[in-house]
Design a protein around this motif. Sequence first.
Motif, PDB file in Angstrom:
ATOM      1  N   GLU A 119      -5.734  12.487   3.587  1.00 29.87           N
ATOM      2  CA  GLU A 119      -4.850  12.342   2.426  1.00 29.87           C
ATOM      3  C   GLU A 119      -3.394  12.531   2.821  1.00 29.87           C
ATOM      4  O   GLU A 119      -2.493  12.363   2.001  1.00 29.87           O
ATOM      5  CB  GLU A 119      -5.235  13.361   1.348  1.00 29.87           C
ATOM      6  N   GLU A 120      -3.159  12.871   4.084  1.00 32.13           N
ATOM      7  CA  GLU A 120      -1.802  13.091   4.567  1.00 32.13           C
ATOM      8  C   GLU A 120      -1.319  11.977   5.486  1.00 32.13           C
ATOM      9  O   GLU A 120      -0.130  11.700   5.562  1.00 32.13           O
ATOM     10  CB  GLU A 120      -1.729  14.411   5.344  1.00 32.13           C
ATOM     11  N   GLU A 121      -2.264  11.363   6.204  1.00 29.00           N
ATOM     12  CA  GLU A 121      -1.866  10.380   7.216  1.00 29.00           C
ATOM     13  C   GLU A 121      -2.907   9.270   7.310  1.00 29.00           C
ATOM     14  O   GLU A 121      -4.105   9.540   7.372  1.00 29.00           O
ATOM     15  CB  GLU A 121      -1.719  11.079   8.574  1.00 29.00           C
ATOM     16  N   LEU A 122      -2.429   8.029   7.304  1.00 32.53           N
ATOM     17  CA  LEU A 122      -3.324   6.876   7.405  1.00 32.53           C
ATOM     18  C   LEU A 122      -3.597   6.519   8.865  1.00 32.53           C
ATOM     19  O   LEU A 122      -2.678   6.550   9.690  1.00 32.53           O
ATOM     20  CB  LEU A 122      -2.700   5.660   6.717  1.00 32.53           C
ATOM     21  N   PRO A 123      -4.831   6.164   9.184  1.00 33.40           N
ATOM     22  CA  PRO A 123      -5.118   5.678  10.544  1.00 33.40           C
ATOM     23  C   PRO A 123      -4.676   4.223  10.675  1.00 33.40           C
ATOM     24  O   PRO A 123      -4.564   3.496   9.679  1.00 33.40           O
ATOM     25  CB  PRO A 123      -6.642   5.794  10.626  1.00 33.40           C
ATOM     26  N   ASP A 124      -4.411   3.797  11.876  1.00 29.88           N
ATOM     27  CA  ASP A 124      -4.037   2.396  12.134  1.00 29.88           C
ATOM     28  C   ASP A 124      -5.322   1.591  12.339  1.00 29.88           C
ATOM     29  O   ASP A 124      -5.821   1.453  13.455  1.00 29.88           O
ATOM     30  CB  ASP A 124      -3.150   2.329  13.384  1.00 29.88           C
ATOM     31  N   VAL A 125      -5.862   1.055  11.224  1.00 28.75           N
ATOM     32  CA  VAL A 125      -7.139   0.315  11.286  1.00 28.75           C
ATOM     33  C   VAL A 125      -7.043  -1.055  10.607  1.00 28.75           C
ATOM     34  O   VAL A 125      -8.048  -1.641  10.229  1.00 28.75           O
ATOM     35  CB  VAL A 125      -8.284   1.140  10.649  1.00 28.75           C
ATOM     36  N   GLY A 126      -5.828  -1.548  10.438  1.00 29.31           N
ATOM     37  CA  GLY A 126      -5.661  -2.857   9.821  1.00 29.31           C
ATOM     38  C   GLY A 126      -5.747  -2.790   8.302  1.00 29.31           C
ATOM     39  O   GLY A 126      -5.363  -1.791   7.682  1.00 29.31           O
ATOM     40  N   SER A 185      -1.783  -1.269   9.663  1.00 30.20           N
ATOM     41  CA  SER A 185      -1.142  -1.594  10.941  1.00 30.20           C
ATOM     42  C   SER A 185       0.380  -1.610  10.814  1.00 30.20           C
ATOM     43  O   SER A 185       1.104  -1.610  11.825  1.00 30.20           O
ATOM     44  CB  SER A 185      -1.630  -2.944  11.463  1.00 30.20           C
ATOM     45  N   ASP A 186       0.875  -1.657   9.577  1.00 26.64           N
ATOM     46  CA  ASP A 186       2.308  -1.675   9.310  1.00 26.64           C
ATOM     47  C   ASP A 186       2.853  -0.239   9.427  1.00 26.64           C
ATOM     48  O   ASP A 186       2.489   0.641   8.653  1.00 26.64           O
ATOM     49  CB  ASP A 186       2.564  -2.220   7.906  1.00 26.64           C
ATOM     50  N   ARG A 187       3.736  -0.022  10.389  1.00 24.88           N
ATOM     51  CA  ARG A 187       4.286   1.312  10.602  1.00 24.88           C
ATOM     52  C   ARG A 187       5.028   1.822   9.373  1.00 24.88           C
ATOM     53  O   ARG A 187       4.996   3.022   9.061  1.00 24.88           O
ATOM     54  CB  ARG A 187       5.236   1.305  11.803  1.00 24.88           C
ATOM     55  N   GLY A 188       5.704   0.921   8.692  1.00 25.01           N
ATOM     56  CA  GLY A 188       6.448   1.315   7.498  1.00 25.01           C
ATOM     57  C   GLY A 188       5.518   1.832   6.405  1.00 25.01           C
ATOM     58  O   GLY A 188       5.833   2.803   5.708  1.00 25.01           O
ATOM     59  N   VAL A 189       4.368   1.197   6.261  1.00 25.28           N
ATOM     60  CA  VAL A 189       3.378   1.639   5.265  1.00 25.28           C
ATOM     61  C   VAL A 189       2.855   3.025   5.623  1.00 25.28           C
ATOM     62  O   VAL A 189       2.759   3.923   4.772  1.00 25.28           O
ATOM     63  CB  VAL A 189       2.211   0.631   5.175  1.00 25.28           C
TER      64      VAL A 189
END
Length: 299
Positions: A217-224, A242-246
């Motif tokens: 709930e704090e950080e999203l994984p980079d999984v597309g 995958s969007d760093r800004g998101v």
Amino acid sequence: METAEAILKKIRRLELKTRGLVSATFSGQYRSVFKGRGMNFEEVRQYQPGDEVRSIDWNVTAKFGEVHGDAFVKKFTEERELTVMLVVDVSASGNFGSVNLSKRELAAEVACLFAFSAIRNSDKVGLILFSDHVELFIPPKKGRVHILRLIREIVYFEPRGRGTKPAEALNYLNQILHRRSVVLLISDFQAPDFSRELSVTSRRHDLIAVPIIDPREEELPDVGLLTLEDAETGEQIEINTSDRGVRRAFLEGAAQHAAELLRGFRKKRIDAIPLRTNEDYVPALQSFFRNRERRLQIR
């Protein structure tokens, strides 16, 4: 659905784990930081060397002092018995857990630890379960069987509501609990504003907030591409992880919410114990007890 035997085994394991922690670590700390409601008068007796001069009862001394040639003091004992209320969030978001424990399971362990600390010190323990309304109230009582019932309800109660409204639980608490008590408010606090109710409760009771946090709930994984669903509203949203800004916006939003929550507690002088489902909760609880004991000594 778990069988009755599986439920009993799970509750028994939880009991053994938390009672062990209470015996080894928390029982003495609990007693030292949660004081009784006041002092009870016990007797009047003659002054003895070492007694505080402030404890002399001058009226009794004036009446009997000439006969006995001594001062008299009043003796008081601490009214030790407390009431501890566990106010636990059982909304749909509590079922989420990306590691070993769900938020609700962690809430149950912490509640269990405080409950067994309380009954070890002959205090009463009660329970309020809430979602977007009060789901269940169990009046304060003593005893192991009572505590096991509370823990079973925290873990297995099936709420009708899905949302989170601590304001409803605090309003209910303030209506039914008239004597000052220790109140443990356990929730992920993904909720509408409840600052007014928080202020009222903190003035009447010794209120301690326990925010439960899961790392996902704090950080999203980079999984597309990822579809996120709000467990309480059912609303879905598709995002590109995958969007760093998101990912950065998600991280900053979660950090801001957590900071504002803790800032609100501090402003109202409410102790808070943030706990995470991916970390051992014992160090955080030990830190809470040490800090509170230090403050009491300063006073």
